[in-house]
Structure formats: structure tokens, C-alpha cells
Design an enzyme around this catalytic site. Structure first.
Site, PDB file in Angstrom:
ATOM      1  CG  ASP A 201     -80.294  65.066   6.683  1.00  0.00           C
ATOM      2  OD1 ASP A 201     -80.803  63.954   7.113  1.00  0.00           O
ATOM      3  OD2 ASP A 201     -80.352  65.478   5.296  1.00  0.00           O
TER       4      ASP A 201
ATOM      5  CG  HIS B 156     -86.718  63.967   5.864  1.00  0.00           C
ATOM      6  ND1 HIS B 156     -86.550  62.834   6.451  1.00  0.00           N
ATOM      7  CD2 HIS B 156     -87.840  63.774   5.313  1.00  0.00           C
ATOM      8  CE1 HIS B 156     -87.575  61.831   6.353  1.00  0.00           C
ATOM      9  NE2 HIS B 156     -88.385  62.868   5.571  1.00  0.00           N
TER      10      HIS B 156
ATOM     11  CD  GLU C 181     -83.774  55.616  12.885  1.00  0.00           C
ATOM     12  OE1 GLU C 181     -84.750  55.301  13.394  1.00  0.00           O
ATOM     13  OE2 GLU C 181     -83.582  55.956  11.611  1.00  0.00           O
TER      14      GLU C 181
END
Length: 357
Positions: A252, A248, A277
Site C-alpha cells: 500500500d 500488503h 496496481e
């Protein structure tokens, strides 16, 4: 002579404005009482190093304005003998009193409305402080004039007595001016903190764009204006694979790359993270064809780049997005739903493309 100085005191009456001179408490106005409460609320928060939040404001207000309430008594017990109230303890007190009968009947406002209310209270506080400061200056000038008049009196004993009274009042006036200046600084600092808190509440921490809450507030304003807009909904293609394959944190970073790209090619227009997203771009007074050209430039820029994990050099690959664009009046048509349907159509056609009405 006594009449002269008493008339000065009665006519100006500022000695009671900030609670410094107490002979005439019955004359305190609503504005002055509000200023006192707000000032003491600020002192309470500062003394216990509590954040400027609606819950903490409620704690401080109860302690200052409703000292006999259950919450105020609980605060008093928790801070007995000078103990500082920790944030965790403040949260506990708020939770335990959340079911009070009065609170049960009180409508709950969204956080943004609480912030707006706090802003209005602080602006009113600042205006009150400024008014009182100006009145204090006038009061001091009149006292100085009264002192000069007393100098002309021949009775030495009367002159000495009245001069002593005048000197005391002047000293208190100067103290009031000092405290007012301090209160103004505190109000200014609190306004800045509230502005920062409001901005944080509307900003996505990952991309720095407006978050969904910030977008909704702007969109509601456009709906009220019935503004002519084109709206583009963008969804990153196969983003789950990035999170699953690289984690993750890398995901990001990819979102930040996409946000920066949209911000660059859609400069001057509203760009926000819509959720997950998904991103949204609002083009005010721009036709759908022109909006498509902006998004197409962003899509092509991303398509030509091969991303790598900067930590280990692992290949992430080419990141693309699909988008749907709808055009119309913000207040008259369900543009967001239309854009979402067009986005779904772009996905069905193979992704990495833009569909518009």
C-alpha cells in the site's frame, strides 16, 4: 377588532407552517408536509445516532410517514420504552424487510444515485425552510402591527382579550422562528455529511485518488461531451513480488508513492486508481505525445529511486510501471480498450516503458 386579528391570522397563516399552531391543519401545503417529514427524519437519525445512509433514511421515513407499515411497527417494537436503535439492529430490520412486495417492485438505484437523491431532497428542504422563515418574519410584523392597532381601542375588556391572543400568537411565532433556525442548522450539517459521504464513496482509501467509481462518473461526463482526450493506463511492474515479499501494508505504501508521483507530474489532469496496481490518467485536450512526456517524467522519477521498508530498512528495490496511451474522442472511440491493448504491448516488450498509438 376581532375581525382585524382574525384577518391577520387567516392572511398569513404561518402558525400552521411548522405544525406549531393547529387550528387549521387542512391548510397545510405539500411543501410544508415535506418539510415536516424531512425534519422528523433528521430528528429520528440524530436521536438514535444513526449514520446518514439510504437504508437509514428509509427506516426513518417509514417511521415518520408510514407508521402503520410492517417496517415502522418493527422499529416501534425495537425502540419500545425509549430504547435506542443500534446500527446493527437497523441493518437487521432492513434485511428482514428487503423482500417486501412493494420493495420487490421498486427499482434499485446505485449508491451514487441515492446520494444525489438525498442531496436534492435536502436542497428542497433548505429552500422550504428559508421560505417559511421569511413568511414567519412577515407574520410576526403583521401581528405586531395588529397589536399596535388594538392599543387604540377604548374597550378595556376587548383590548385585554385581544392583546392576550396577540401575545400568545407572537410567542408561538418566536418559537417557530427558533425552531426554523435549528432546522436550518440541521439541514446544513446534513448537507455537509452527505457531501463527505459522497466524496468517500468516490475516493480510494489507500492513495487518496479517485477510485474506479469516481473515475467512471467523470469518464461518463467526458463521453457525454465527446471530449478530446488522451488516456494513459499504467500498471505497476511485478507488484505481486512486493506484496508477497514485504506484505500488503508495504504494498500500500508503494502504491501511495506511485500515486503521488503521477499526481505530481500529471498535475491538473485526472489521476485515478483504476483497480489493484493499475492507475489511469486522463489528459483533456492534450495530444498523446504530450501526455507521453508527462508519464515518461513520472516513470523516470520512479526508476531512479531505490525504495526501502521504513520499518526495518529492508530493500524493496526499484519500482517501475508500464503504460499505454490512446488518443481520441471520449464518446466516439473505445479509448480505454485501446489504451489497455497498448499497455499489454508495453508489458510484452519488457515492461518499464510506454507505448502510444
Amino acid at each position: 377588532m376581532v375581525t382585524v386579528i382574525c384577518n391577520i391570522i387567516r392572511s398569513e397563516g404561518l402558525g400552521i407552517a411548522m405544525g406549531i399552531i393547529t387550528p387549521f391543519p387542512q391548510n397545510r401545503s405539500i411543501e410544508e408536509e415535506n418539510a415536516r417529514i424531512l425534519r422528523e427524519v433528521g430528528h429520528f437519525l440524530a436521536a438514535h445516532a444513526l449514520r446518514s445512509t439510504p437504508g437509514n433514511y428509509r427506516l426513518a421515513f417509514e417511521q415518520v410517514a408510514n407508521p402503520n407499515s410492517p417496517l415502522a411497527k418493527a422499529i416501534e417494537a425495537a425502540t419500545f420504552n425509549g430504547v435506542r436503535l443500534l446500527q446493527s439492529e437497523a441493518d437487521r430490520l432492513l434485511r428482514e424487510t428487503a423482500g417486501d412486495e412493494d420493495d420487490a417492485r421498486r427499482p434499485v438505484r446505485p449508491q451514487t444515485e441515492e446520494l444525489d437523491l438525498a442531496f436534492r431532497q435536502m436542497e428542497a428542504f433548505a429552500r422550504t425552510i428559508e421560505i417559511v422563515r421569511l413568511e414567519t418574519e412577515d407574520y410576526g410584523r403583521n401581528l405586531e402591527s395588529g397589536a399596535a392597532a388594538i392599543e387604540e381601542v377604548g374597550d378595556v375588556f376587548a383590548k385585554a382579550s385581544l392583546l392576550a391572543i396577540t401575545s400568545e400568537m407572537l410567542a408561538r411565532t418566536r418559537l417557530a422562528e427558533t425552531r426554523l433556525a435549528e432546522a436550518e442548522r440541521e439541514a446544513s450539517a446534513l448537507r455537509e455529511k452527505l457531501a463527505a459521504a459522497e466524496q468517500d464513496a468516490r475516493t480510494d482509501v489507500v492513495t487518496g485518488l479517485l477510485n474506479r467509481r469516481g473515475f467512471d462518473m467523470r469518464w461518463q461526463a467526458l463521453e457525454r461531451e465527446n471530449a478530446a482526450v488522451s488516456i494513459g493506463l499504467c500498471d505497476v511492474d511485478r507488484f505481486k513480488q512486493v506484496n508477497d515479499g514485504h506484505g500488503h501494508e508495504v504494498g500500500d505504501r508503494v502504491l501511495r508513492v506511485i500515486a503521488d508521483t503521477l499526481r505530481h507530474f500529471c498535475g491538473g489532469h485526472l489521476v485515478a486508481r483504476f483497480g489493484g496496481e493499475e492507475f489511469v490518467v486522463v489528459f483533456e485536450k492534450v495530444r498523446a505525445a504530450d501526455a507521453e512526456r508527462c508519464l515518461e517524467q513520472a516513470r523516470m522519477e520512479l526508476e531512479r529511486r531505490v525504495l526501502h521498508d521504513r520499518d526495518n530498512g529492508a530493500r524493496i528495490g526499484i519500482i517501475t510501471f508500464s503504460a499505454g496511451i490512446a488518443e481520441g474522442r471520449a464518446g466516439a472511440t473505445p479509448l480505454i480498450s485501446q489504451a489497455d491493448e497498448l499497455l499489454y504491448r508495453a508489458k510484452k516488450k519488457g515492461r518499464n516503458r510506454i507505448c502510444r498509438a
